[in-house]
Design an enzyme around this catalytic site. Structure first.
Site, PDB file in Angstrom:
ATOM      1  N   GLU A  75       0.121  -1.243   5.571  1.00  0.00           N
ATOM      2  CA  GLU A  75       1.233  -0.905   6.469  1.00  0.00           C
ATOM      3  C   GLU A  75       1.109   0.547   6.914  1.00  0.00           C
ATOM      4  OE1 GLU A  75       5.271   0.464   7.704  1.00  0.00           O
ATOM      5  OE2 GLU A  75       3.986   1.254   6.129  1.00  0.00           O
ATOM      6  N   GLU A  76       0.692   1.386   5.979  1.00  0.00           N
ATOM      7  CA  GLU A  76       0.666   2.833   6.221  1.00  0.00           C
ATOM      8  C   GLU A  76      -0.455   3.267   7.161  1.00  0.00           C
ATOM      9  OE1 GLU A  76       3.064   4.560   5.374  1.00  0.00           O
ATOM     10  OE2 GLU A  76       3.916   3.921   3.467  1.00  0.00           O
ATOM     11  N   ASP A 109       0.821  -1.214   0.000  1.00  0.00           N
ATOM     12  CA  ASP A 109       0.000   0.000   0.000  1.00  0.00           C
ATOM     13  C   ASP A 109       0.853   1.261   0.000  1.00  0.00           C
ATOM     14  OD1 ASP A 109       0.785  -0.702   2.694  1.00  0.00           O
ATOM     15  OD2 ASP A 109      -0.606   0.808   3.441  1.00  0.00           O
ATOM     16  N   ASP A 136       8.051   4.107  -1.753  1.00  0.00           N
ATOM     17  CA  ASP A 136       7.693   3.520  -0.471  1.00  0.00           C
ATOM     18  C   ASP A 136       6.389   2.781  -0.670  1.00  0.00           C
ATOM     19  OD1 ASP A 136       7.056   2.918   2.129  1.00  0.00           O
ATOM     20  OD2 ASP A 136       6.729   4.985   2.773  1.00  0.00           O
ATOM     21  N   ASP A 178      12.170  -1.621   3.613  1.00  0.00           N
ATOM     22  CA  ASP A 178      11.261  -0.494   3.820  1.00  0.00           C
ATOM     23  C   ASP A 178      11.976   0.646   4.536  1.00  0.00           C
ATOM     24  OD1 ASP A 178       8.982   1.022   3.815  1.00  0.00           O
ATOM     25  OD2 ASP A 178       7.945  -0.092   5.381  1.00  0.00           O
ATOM     26  N   HIS A 238       6.327   9.913   1.481  1.00  0.00           N
ATOM     27  CA  HIS A 238       5.103  10.557   1.965  1.00  0.00           C
ATOM     28  C   HIS A 238       5.037  12.026   1.555  1.00  0.00           C
ATOM     29  CE1 HIS A 238       4.404   7.369   5.374  1.00  0.00           C
ATOM     30  NE2 HIS A 238       4.829   6.834   4.251  1.00  0.00           N
TER      31      HIS A 238
HETATM   32 ZN   LIG Z   1       7.001   2.053   3.872  1.00  0.00          ZN
END
Ligand SMILES: [Zn+2]
Length: 379
Positions: free
Chosen positions: A139-140, A78, A106, A163, A351
């Site tokens: 995960e996010e 994700d 990411d 990651d 992000h």
């Molecule tokens: Zn990540």
């Protein structure tokens, strides 16, 4: 041989498939196809149903050419928002988005790196042990995929999550975190006609927050108040405020102590309020503390670390043990008994719409991963 053009193309095609949290289905199906082509057996667990997503975690097994303990390789599928309609731009060997969305390096750089690694193992007939591959969802949004993963599908005692940023680092320490939520209940009243009948919940929360020292508490501890919601109109004494925050620490005692300090500050503010004015009607506090993720601490002499460091040394590189300030799926794997080091892919400014990744760094990550797998099989 690593094919950098193929790696870049794989990455580009992965980021072109939207996969914001809870909508990883299409990407997951594409990845399952690729893994099957590479000779792996794949399945999906039921985590998607539990988190309201359109797919479960993707788990794949690649048989070893030698009988060895299995290694876990993992990345998340994700991405954060704005992550829909990503157009990757490759310039001077560096991928960025077109500036309107995140890139999704990411963690799609990691997905591309793992696929290229498996491709090279197959083409170059490199001896390897069994590989257990986990591509997680959500995960996010609080490591939800890892938290709901069906661990009966796995037997690996250790492995690697890709990651992180630094291709010359392995994250072996991460803090534990508590999520805090306070609901301060006051009493509503007309602010002009009868303010003395009200109890101002915003003011109460302000008293509590004003007395706190937020930010970095010490080298291994941080805390934050990140959300405050409350009030309806300027002419109403607000009767309810919700305040949300977090505490993180590498030390579980400090995590507890800082959490207690913050809770006490709210309790004191509410208890001290209006003691004489209000005999019957008192403000009230609700406290919700949730363990967000547990701390990870992998000893530097654990095989997951020494194997990766020897692999790096074989490539003429040095892999540094690092401590992270954040949580990753690896924290949850660690809690479940799988010692998982976090390796870097070269992704930067994640992000944000300025996110980037250099193809060269992804190549470095593939080199390291292949050498780790080769070295483990060589014993
Ligand atoms: Zn990540």
């Amino acid at each position: 041989m690593i094919d950098r053009n193929r790696l870049a193309e794989t990455f580009q095609s992965l980021v072109s498939i939207d996969s914001v949290s809870r909508e990883e289905g299409q990407l997951a199906r594409e990845l399952a196809k690729s893994l099957t082509k590479l000779g792996a057996e794949t399945t999906f667990d039921r985590a998607g149903e539990k988190v309201g997503g359109d797919t479960g975690n993707l788990v794949a097994w690649l048989k070893g050419t030698a009988s060895l303990p299995p290694l876990l390789l993992s990345a998340h599928m994700d991405t954060v928002e704005p992550g829909k309609g990503v157009t990757a731009v490759l310039q001077d060997g560096v991928f960025t988005s077109d500036g309107t969305t995140i890139l999704g390096a990411d963690d799609k750089s990691a997905l591309a790196i793992i696929l290229e690694t498996l491709q090279v193992l197959k083409e170059d007939r490199i001896a390897h042990g069994p590989l257990e591959i986990v591509f997680t969802i959500c995960e996010e949004v609080g490591l939800m995929g890892a938290k709901h993963l069906d661990y009966d599908l796995l037997t690996a005692a250790y492995g690697y999550v890709l990651d992180a940023t630094d291709t010359d680092g392995i994250v072996t320490r991460a803090p534990a975190a508590n999520r805090l939520e306070f609901v301060v209940h006051g009493k509503a009243s007309h602010a002009g006609a009868a303010p003395e009948k009200g109890i101002n919940a915003i003011w109460l929360a302000g008293q509590a927050i004003g007395g706190l020292s937020l930010g970095r508490v010490d080298r291994e501890t941080t805390c934050n108040i990140g959300v405050i919601e409350g009030g309806i109109a300027t002419n109403i004494v607000p009767d309810k405020v919700i305040v949300k925050g977090e505490v993180r620490s590498h030390d579980s005692k400090k995590l507890l102590a800082v959490t207690d300090t913050i809770v006490s500050a709210f309790q004191r503010a509410v208890d001290a309020c209006c003691a004489e004015t209000y005999n019957e009607e008192r403000p009230r506090l609700e406290v919700i503390i949730e363990k967000d993720f547990p701390a990870t601490h992998i000893p530097e002499n654990h095989p997951v670390v020494t194997l990766a460091q020897q692999a790096a040394a074989n490539l003429g590189r040095k892999l540094i043990c690092k401590s992270s300030g954040g949580g990753a799926d690896a924290n949850i794997f660690f809690e479940k008994g799988i010692f998982t080091g976090v390796l870097g892919t070269g992704m930067k400014d994640v992000h944000t719409v300025g996110e980037s990744v250099a193809v060269e760094d992804m190549v470095k990550a593939v080199e390291l991963l292949i050498e780790i797998i080769r070295l483990q099989a060589a014993g």
